[in-house]
Design an enzyme around this catalytic site. Structure first.
Site, mmCIF file in Angstrom:
data_model
loop_
_atom_site.group_PDB
_atom_site.id
_atom_site.type_symbol
_atom_site.label_atom_id
_atom_site.label_comp_id
_atom_site.label_asym_id
_atom_site.label_seq_id
_atom_site.Cartn_x
_atom_site.Cartn_y
_atom_site.Cartn_z
ATOM 1 N N GLN A 196 0.982 -1.346 0.055
ATOM 2 C CA GLN A 196 0.216 -0.243 -0.142
ATOM 3 C C GLN A 196 0.845 1.131 0.101
ATOM 4 O O GLN A 196 1.933 1.236 0.456
ATOM 5 C CB GLN A 196 -0.910 0.039 1.287
ATOM 6 C CG GLN A 196 -2.162 -1.139 1.096
ATOM 7 C CD GLN A 196 -2.278 -1.571 2.643
ATOM 8 O OE1 GLN A 196 -1.722 -1.912 3.358
ATOM 9 N NE2 GLN A 196 -3.817 -1.262 2.639
ATOM 10 N N LYS A 197 0.172 2.383 -0.321
ATOM 11 C CA LYS A 197 0.891 3.384 -0.852
ATOM 12 C C LYS A 197 1.892 4.049 0.798
ATOM 13 O O LYS A 197 3.220 4.480 0.358
ATOM 14 C CB LYS A 197 0.107 4.777 -1.016
ATOM 15 C CG LYS A 197 0.085 5.142 -2.549
ATOM 16 C CD LYS A 197 -0.500 6.326 -2.881
ATOM 17 C CE LYS A 197 -0.365 6.850 -4.097
ATOM 18 N NZ LYS A 197 -1.259 6.073 -5.100
#
Length: 172
Positions: free
Chosen positions: A63-64
């Site tokens: 995830q970012k």
């Protein structure tokens, strides 16, 4: 560990969220498809490639907000496996940036790279050539790398990919 025992080489499995890393690792370790949720942190497992070779695979969340933490997992890695969702061309630019950033780390100098084009069983999946171009693989002439298509869901190409990873590590 007692004398004479060797630690199995550490392989880092990275890629954007939803590329299929955790499904891939679960399928590789158990032979089963399991329900997975987004990985916060990491999953780890050891896998026997053949009778003589075992690899320890670290599946790092993609995830970012996790990507900046990837650098904490690079010590002692013998190979980098970067997974992309070959059925999602809209995220290739983001994947290319993430790959470039991780490959710029000094600790990965000389470490072989395996790009896994997951979800290759999807009707809209990009070809290996398209993925290579999208990821800018020609920008890494000094790097030992390969791209292989696979499907974590179907269980296709998993073992072959890690046989190749083991060979890349031995060549090094």
């Amino acid at each position: 560990m007692g004398q004479g025992q060797t630690k199995s080489p550490q392989v880092i499995l990275m890629g954007l969220d939803n590329s299929g890393k955790t499904t891939f690792l679960a399928r590789l370790l158990t032979g089963q498809v399991m329900d997975t949720s987004p990985t916060i942190g990491f999953n780890v497992g050891s896998f026997n490639v053949d009778k003589r070779t075992s690899l320890t695979i670290w599946d790092i969340g993609g995830q970012k907000n996790m990507i900046p933490n990837w650098r904490y997992y690079l010590d002692d890695s013998k190979a980098l496996v970067f997974m992309v969702d070959s059925s999602d061309p809209s995220r290739m630019r983001e994947a290319q940036k993430a790959l470039r950033k991780v490959l710029s780390d000094e600790r990965l100098r000389g470490v072989p790279l395996m790009v896994l084009a997951n979800k290759a069983d999807q009707p809209n999946a990009m070809t290996i050539q398209e993925i290579s171009k999208q990821l800018g693989m020609s920008n890494y002439p000094h790097l030992q790398w390969q791209i292989q298509a696979c499907s974590a869901l179907q269980g296709v190409g998993l073992r072959q990919a890690f046989l190749s990873v083991a060979k890349l590590i031995k060549k090094r």
